[in-house]
Design a protein around this motif. Structure first.
Motif, short mmCIF file in Angstrom:
data_model
loop_
_atom_site.label_atom_id
_atom_site.label_comp_id
_atom_site.label_asym_id
_atom_site.label_seq_id
_atom_site.Cartn_x
_atom_site.Cartn_y
_atom_site.Cartn_z
N PRO A 164 28.48 14.60 -13.44
CA PRO A 164 27.10 14.82 -12.96
C PRO A 164 26.12 13.76 -13.48
O PRO A 164 24.99 13.69 -13.02
N PHE A 165 26.56 12.93 -14.42
CA PHE A 165 25.63 11.99 -15.07
C PHE A 165 25.87 10.54 -14.67
O PHE A 165 25.20 9.65 -15.19
N GLY A 166 26.83 10.29 -13.81
CA GLY A 166 27.07 8.92 -13.40
C GLY A 166 28.51 8.71 -13.00
O GLY A 166 29.28 9.67 -12.86
N PRO A 168 35.26 23.67 -34.97
CA PRO A 168 34.39 23.66 -33.79
C PRO A 168 34.40 22.28 -33.15
O PRO A 168 34.88 21.31 -33.74
N ALA A 169 33.85 22.21 -31.95
CA ALA A 169 33.55 20.88 -31.39
C ALA A 169 32.15 20.53 -31.87
O ALA A 169 31.33 21.42 -32.12
N TYR A 170 31.85 19.26 -32.00
CA TYR A 170 30.53 18.84 -32.45
C TYR A 170 29.52 19.18 -31.36
O TYR A 170 29.73 18.83 -30.18
N PRO A 171 28.44 19.88 -31.71
CA PRO A 171 27.48 20.27 -30.65
C PRO A 171 26.64 19.09 -30.18
O PRO A 171 25.60 18.78 -30.77
N LEU A 172 27.09 18.44 -29.14
CA LEU A 172 26.39 17.26 -28.61
C LEU A 172 25.35 17.68 -27.59
O LEU A 172 25.58 18.59 -26.79
N GLU A 173 24.23 16.98 -27.59
CA GLU A 173 23.22 17.26 -26.56
C GLU A 173 23.68 16.75 -25.20
O GLU A 173 23.48 17.39 -24.18
N ASP A 174 24.29 15.59 -25.19
CA ASP A 174 24.70 14.99 -23.92
C ASP A 174 26.16 14.59 -23.95
O ASP A 174 26.57 13.82 -24.82
N VAL A 175 26.93 15.14 -23.00
CA VAL A 175 28.31 14.70 -22.81
C VAL A 175 28.34 13.98 -21.47
O VAL A 175 28.04 14.58 -20.45
#
Ligand code: AMP
Length: 305
Positions: free
Chosen positions: A17-19, A219-226
């Protein structure tokens, strides 16, 4: 200690969805090698076609990745194209062109046969077993697989697992392989097939590691943008095996640390398309995020008196 990886080298076309990225560097062995090269010398065995851009090979060579096991065949390089919708955990394959990868039959160069750590990326299970047998006395053999082989080459896969120490797969694959919906029961059944350790990747929900004595959850690292999850699993495996190859002992402690290093490397990889984020990555960034992971899942005991 050196690390051997055998698997795909690809030109990936990916839409999220981002490119989008067109014919960008990818493939399981590439993502694995790049991540593992932060920790140790890597030996890559794979195949590319005559159309494979020289700049990609230069990138890998610049990372202490030995390409003397790389076959250059006449024809086109393996191509994969996929799309992710807003649920970035699920890749929709649009097209797979095996090209020179279709007849790939890995031969391990003599100079690679003393490798201590071996990663069998997602290829036909019979070929994985063949590679495992070509290595003299590896300390750790880890492997990946996918639903295609679980469904189409089950018996061969089970035979291969008999020669594997660590299996690294996602949760749906673990359930399908064990024919068991409970992950805990599935883990036990898979360990009965051979691997002492099972690492179950759950995308943005993190990783579960099972062995006979314990279960570990990261956990997975809580990223703002994937931006692009392609290669997250192989980058995880590269960070995991890379760290393990530097550990004094292979035990529950070092395997837990390796799971967090794997998660750390994967969290960077998904921040951009192809290997673009990895190219800008420094060891200090990795160590900084590793420390954040510890903080992320730390909690205090309670007083019971
Ligand atoms: P991952 O996202 O870590 O599961 O792996 C993605 C990589 O696997 C992409 O770079 C693809 O080029 C590669 N790939 C996709 N399909 C296959 C396949 N059938 N065999 C080997 N590699 C594949």
């Amino acid at each position: 200690m050196s690390i051997l990886v055998v698997g795909s080298i690809a030109l990936d076309s990916v839409e999220t969805p981002f490119g989008r990225a067109e014919e960008a560097l990818g493939g399981a062995a590439v993502y694995f090698s790049y991540a593992a090269s932060f920790f140790n010398h890597v030996r890559l065995v794979g195949v590319v076609g005559s159309d494979f851009p020289a700049e990609h090979l230069e990138l890998l060579q610049g990372r202490d990745i030995d390409l003397s096991g790389l076959e250059r065949a006449d024809g086109a390089t393996f191509r994969w194209s996929g799309r992710y919708d807003f649920d970035l955990n699920e890749a929709h394959t649009l097209d797979t062109q095996l090209n020179v990868f279709e007849t790939f039959s890995p031969t391990i160069p003599d100079s690679f046969r003393d490798s201590d750590f071996v990663f069998l990326a997602n290829i036909q299970p019979g070929l994985q077993l063949d590679v495992a047998r070509q290595v003299n006395s590896p300390k750790v053999i880890a492997c990946d697989t996918m639903n295609f082989w679980i469904e189409g080459a089950y018996e061969q896969l089970v035979e291969t697992l008999g020669a594997v120490d660590i299996l690294i797969i996602n949760d749906a694959e673990a359930r399908e392989l064990a024919r068991e919906p409970s992950l805990v029961k599935a883990a036990r059944a898979i360990m009965d097939m051979g691997p002492e350790t099972l690492v179950v990747k759950q995308g943005e929900y993190g990783v579960l590691m099972f062995n006979r004595h314990s279960v570990f959850s990261a956990p997975a690292y809580p990223l703002e943008d994937v931006y692009d999850p392609t290669g997250a699993g192989d980058t995880f495996a590269g960070g995991f095996m890379g760290f393990l190859s530097t550990a004094a002992d292979i035990d529950d402690t070092s395997i837990r640390q390796a799971v967090v290093f794997g998660s750390t490397l994967a969290s960077f990889n998904v921040e951009d398309f192809s290997l673009n984020r990895m190219k800008r990555l420094e060891m200090d960034d990795i160590l900084g995020r590793y420390a954040e992971f510890k903080q992320l899942s730390h909690f205090e005991e309670i007083a019971t008196d």
